[in-house]
Design a protein around this motif. Structure first.
Motif, PDB file in Angstrom:
ATOM      1  N   GLU A  59       5.129  -1.482   2.255  1.00 37.34           N
ATOM      2  CA  GLU A  59       4.098  -1.880   1.302  1.00 37.34           C
ATOM      3  C   GLU A  59       2.762  -1.333   1.788  1.00 37.34           C
ATOM      4  O   GLU A  59       2.609  -1.008   2.970  1.00 37.34           O
ATOM      5  CB  GLU A  59       4.040  -3.408   1.199  1.00 37.34           C
ATOM      6  CG  GLU A  59       5.329  -4.035   0.693  1.00 37.34           C
ATOM      7  CD  GLU A  59       5.245  -5.551   0.646  1.00 37.34           C
ATOM      8  OE1 GLU A  59       4.129  -6.075   0.876  1.00 37.34           O
ATOM      9  OE2 GLU A  59       6.274  -6.201   0.408  1.00 37.34           O
ATOM     10  N   PRO A  60       1.775  -1.227   0.874  1.00 36.65           N
ATOM     11  CA  PRO A  60       0.501  -0.606   1.249  1.00 36.65           C
ATOM     12  C   PRO A  60      -0.128  -1.172   2.521  1.00 36.65           C
ATOM     13  O   PRO A  60      -0.534  -0.408   3.408  1.00 36.65           O
ATOM     14  CB  PRO A  60      -0.376  -0.865   0.025  1.00 36.65           C
ATOM     15  CG  PRO A  60       0.584  -0.900  -1.113  1.00 36.65           C
ATOM     16  CD  PRO A  60       1.822  -1.545  -0.563  1.00 36.65           C
ATOM     17  N   ASP A 123      -7.336  -2.185  -0.081  1.00 41.33           N
ATOM     18  CA  ASP A 123      -6.027  -2.789  -0.360  1.00 41.33           C
ATOM     19  C   ASP A 123      -6.159  -4.281  -0.627  1.00 41.33           C
ATOM     20  O   ASP A 123      -5.602  -4.808  -1.597  1.00 41.33           O
ATOM     21  CB  ASP A 123      -5.101  -2.538   0.827  1.00 41.33           C
ATOM     22  CG  ASP A 123      -3.855  -3.396   0.790  1.00 41.33           C
ATOM     23  OD1 ASP A 123      -2.952  -3.091  -0.014  1.00 41.33           O
ATOM     24  OD2 ASP A 123      -3.777  -4.384   1.562  1.00 41.33           O
ATOM     25  N   ARG A 124      -6.908  -4.987   0.208  1.00 37.74           N
ATOM     26  CA  ARG A 124      -7.098  -6.432   0.004  1.00 37.74           C
ATOM     27  C   ARG A 124      -7.897  -6.709  -1.277  1.00 37.74           C
ATOM     28  O   ARG A 124      -7.642  -7.695  -1.971  1.00 37.74           O
ATOM     29  CB  ARG A 124      -7.813  -7.038   1.206  1.00 37.74           C
ATOM     30  CG  ARG A 124      -7.015  -7.072   2.502  1.00 37.74           C
ATOM     31  CD  ARG A 124      -5.740  -7.891   2.367  1.00 37.74           C
ATOM     32  NE  ARG A 124      -4.647  -7.117   1.799  1.00 37.74           N
ATOM     33  CZ  ARG A 124      -3.586  -7.628   1.182  1.00 37.74           C
ATOM     34  NH1 ARG A 124      -3.491  -8.930   1.020  1.00 37.74           N
ATOM     35  NH2 ARG A 124      -2.633  -6.852   0.702  1.00 37.74           N
ATOM     36  N   TYR A 125      -8.860  -5.847  -1.570  1.00 45.37           N
ATOM     37  CA  TYR A 125      -9.651  -6.012  -2.793  1.00 45.37           C
ATOM     38  C   TYR A 125      -8.760  -5.914  -4.036  1.00 45.37           C
ATOM     39  O   TYR A 125      -8.822  -6.761  -4.936  1.00 45.37           O
ATOM     40  CB  TYR A 125     -10.753  -4.959  -2.852  1.00 45.37           C
ATOM     41  CG  TYR A 125     -11.423  -4.860  -4.212  1.00 45.37           C
ATOM     42  CD1 TYR A 125     -12.361  -5.803  -4.610  1.00 45.37           C
ATOM     43  CD2 TYR A 125     -11.077  -3.835  -5.096  1.00 45.37           C
ATOM     44  CE1 TYR A 125     -12.958  -5.727  -5.865  1.00 45.37           C
ATOM     45  CE2 TYR A 125     -11.674  -3.749  -6.344  1.00 45.37           C
ATOM     46  CZ  TYR A 125     -12.608  -4.697  -6.722  1.00 45.37           C
ATOM     47  OH  TYR A 125     -13.185  -4.628  -7.963  1.00 45.37           O
ATOM     48  N   ILE A 128      -6.272  -8.930  -4.400  1.00 45.49           N
ATOM     49  CA  ILE A 128      -6.851 -10.222  -4.783  1.00 45.49           C
ATOM     50  C   ILE A 128      -7.600 -10.150  -6.113  1.00 45.49           C
ATOM     51  O   ILE A 128      -7.500 -11.061  -6.943  1.00 45.49           O
ATOM     52  CB  ILE A 128      -7.789 -10.725  -3.667  1.00 45.49           C
ATOM     53  CG1 ILE A 128      -6.960 -11.069  -2.414  1.00 45.49           C
ATOM     54  CG2 ILE A 128      -8.596 -11.944  -4.109  1.00 45.49           C
ATOM     55  CD1 ILE A 128      -7.785 -11.396  -1.193  1.00 45.49           C
ATOM     56  N   CYS A 129      -8.317  -9.064  -6.336  1.00 42.85           N
ATOM     57  CA  CYS A 129      -9.163  -8.964  -7.527  1.00 42.85           C
ATOM     58  C   CYS A 129      -8.454  -8.350  -8.727  1.00 42.85           C
ATOM     59  O   CYS A 129      -8.861  -8.576  -9.865  1.00 42.85           O
ATOM     60  CB  CYS A 129     -10.434  -8.158  -7.221  1.00 42.85           C
ATOM     61  SG  CYS A 129     -11.460  -8.892  -5.928  1.00 42.85           S
ATOM     62  N   ASP A 130      -7.412  -7.561  -8.494  1.00 42.75           N
ATOM     63  CA  ASP A 130      -6.692  -6.923  -9.607  1.00 42.75           C
ATOM     64  C   ASP A 130      -5.203  -6.856  -9.281  1.00 42.75           C
ATOM     65  O   ASP A 130      -4.609  -5.774  -9.224  1.00 42.75           O
ATOM     66  CB  ASP A 130      -7.252  -5.520  -9.845  1.00 42.75           C
ATOM     67  CG  ASP A 130      -6.880  -4.972 -11.216  1.00 42.75           C
ATOM     68  OD1 ASP A 130      -6.238  -5.697 -11.997  1.00 42.75           O
ATOM     69  OD2 ASP A 130      -7.220  -3.800 -11.487  1.00 42.75           O
ATOM     70  N   SER A 135       0.522  -2.431  -7.636  1.00 37.78           N
ATOM     71  CA  SER A 135       1.552  -1.437  -7.342  1.00 37.78           C
ATOM     72  C   SER A 135       1.226  -0.081  -7.936  1.00 37.78           C
ATOM     73  O   SER A 135       1.647   0.959  -7.408  1.00 37.78           O
ATOM     74  CB  SER A 135       2.917  -1.920  -7.849  1.00 37.78           C
ATOM     75  OG  SER A 135       2.862  -2.170  -9.242  1.00 37.78           O
ATOM     76  N   ASN A 136       0.487  -0.051  -9.045  1.00 38.75           N
ATOM     77  CA  ASN A 136       0.113   1.229  -9.656  1.00 38.75           C
ATOM     78  C   ASN A 136      -1.061   1.882  -8.930  1.00 38.75           C
ATOM     79  O   ASN A 136      -1.076   3.089  -8.692  1.00 38.75           O
ATOM     80  CB  ASN A 136      -0.250   1.031 -11.134  1.00 38.75           C
ATOM     81  CG  ASN A 136       0.949   0.654 -11.975  1.00 38.75           C
ATOM     82  OD1 ASN A 136       2.072   1.076 -11.698  1.00 38.75           O
ATOM     83  ND2 ASN A 136       0.734  -0.164 -12.997  1.00 38.75           N
ATOM     84  N   VAL A 137      -2.063   1.062  -8.586  1.00 35.14           N
ATOM     85  CA  VAL A 137      -3.256   1.602  -7.925  1.00 35.14           C
ATOM     86  C   VAL A 137      -2.913   2.107  -6.526  1.00 35.14           C
ATOM     87  O   VAL A 137      -3.415   3.155  -6.082  1.00 35.14           O
ATOM     88  CB  VAL A 137      -4.367   0.528  -7.861  1.00 35.14           C
ATOM     89  CG1 VAL A 137      -5.543   1.013  -7.020  1.00 35.14           C
ATOM     90  CG2 VAL A 137      -4.838   0.184  -9.269  1.00 35.14           C
TER      91      VAL A 137
END
Length: 314
Positions: A59-60, A123-125, A128-130, A135-137
């Protein structure tokens, strides 16, 4: 204008003193240095191995963590073996080419680590925010591009340092009161104008590490705003819990450096050996503590490491 009796760069040899003023304690100082290096080697190698072997960790966040562990291995291996050679065998001699190699790898991996920490903040942003677009970003392809960008940036901004140092004529004492070569410490021994080195070094610092720190701070401001909008306290605690390890690693990376800069700028009466010890903390602390922080704080990593070690013990 360079002095006519300067030494050819092909014959320049520097002498690294280690920690001046504490020569009698070098053997004792080497013990925590050696221990830190062994922990860094074992911890980061184990972290990379576990993340590569366990598909559930592809995972990222964990892929970025493996990149961080790789840079920590390079950083510690570039600096610490030479320091131990100085402490144990008084082997302080190092050629200009060896010095430039240390400068390149220490500075480039330091900048790469800063870039990876910024990527982990992103990654954390997104998580949590989106979360719906997570998984796409941050697909594996995007992560690969980010990793490549970090490597290319650190390589491109530090490569000129190699030529800026190699072009200098050296005609003064070349005894370095340090355990490793650092760009400006070496440049100060040149019998030529080093203003280009000074301004380029400052511009690199501002455009990479300082900029990364500002962007990380902005990302966490946005993360905190999103967290405090969550409806339940449990959800807020869980969201903040996913950032705990990253915040710990950021602290280990930036705080010693900030403290070192403040001490160098304002601590004129601070002994030289204190400055050098603080500089070495920047080399020792992140590689040693990063795998420990993630191993203790991240359940997925902790469980996989424990499983791996239990299998090794059978």
């Amino acid at each position: 204008m360079a002095s006519p009796n300067h030494t050819s760069s092909s014959h320049v040899v520097f002498i690294l003193l280690g920690i001046p003023g504490l020569e009698a304690q070098h053997i004792w100082i080497s013990i925590p240095f050696c221990f830190s290096y062994l922990v860094a080697l074992l911890g980061n190698s184990l972290l990379i191995f576990v993340i590569i072997k366990e598909r559930s960790l592809h995972e990222p966040m964990y892929l970025f963590l493996s990149m961080l562990a790789g840079t920590d291995l390079i950083l510690s291996t570039t600096a610490l073996p030479k320091a131990l050679a100085i402490f144990w065998f008084q082997a302080g001699e190092i050629s200009l080419d060896g010095c430039v190699t240390q400068i390149f790898f220490i500075h480039s991996t330091f900048i790469a680590e800063s870039g990876i920490l910024l990527a982990m903040a992103f990654d954390r942003y997104v998580a949590i925010c989106d979360p719906l677009r997570y998984s796409n970003v941050l697909s594996h392809r995007i992560i690969g591009y980010i990793g490549l960008a970090v490597i290319v940036r650190s390589f491109c901004v530090i490569l000129p340092d190699v030529f800026l140092v190699k072009r200098l004529p050296f005609c003064r004492s070349r005894v370095l009161p340090h355990t490793y070569c650092e760009h400006m410490a070496v440049a100060k021994f040149a019998c030529a104008d080093i203003r280009v080195n000074i301004w380029y070094g400052l511009s690199v610092l501002l455009s990479t590490v300082v900029l990364d720190a500002l962007l990380i701070a902005i990302s966490y401001i946005l993360i905190l705003q999103a967290v405090f909008r969550l409806p339940s306290q449990g959800a807020r605690r869980k969201a903040l819990g996913t950032c705990g390890s990253h915040l710990g690693v950021i602290s280990m990376f930036y705080l010693p450096g900030i403290f070192t800069i403040i001490t160098q700028r304002f601590g004129r009466h601070v002994p030289l050996h204190t400055h050098i010890l603080l500089a070495n903390v920047c080399m020792l602390a992140p590689p040693m503590l990063n795998p420990i922080i993630y191993g203790v704080k991240t359940k997925q990593v902790r469980d996989r490491v424990v499983n791996f070690l239990s299998l090794m013990g059978k």
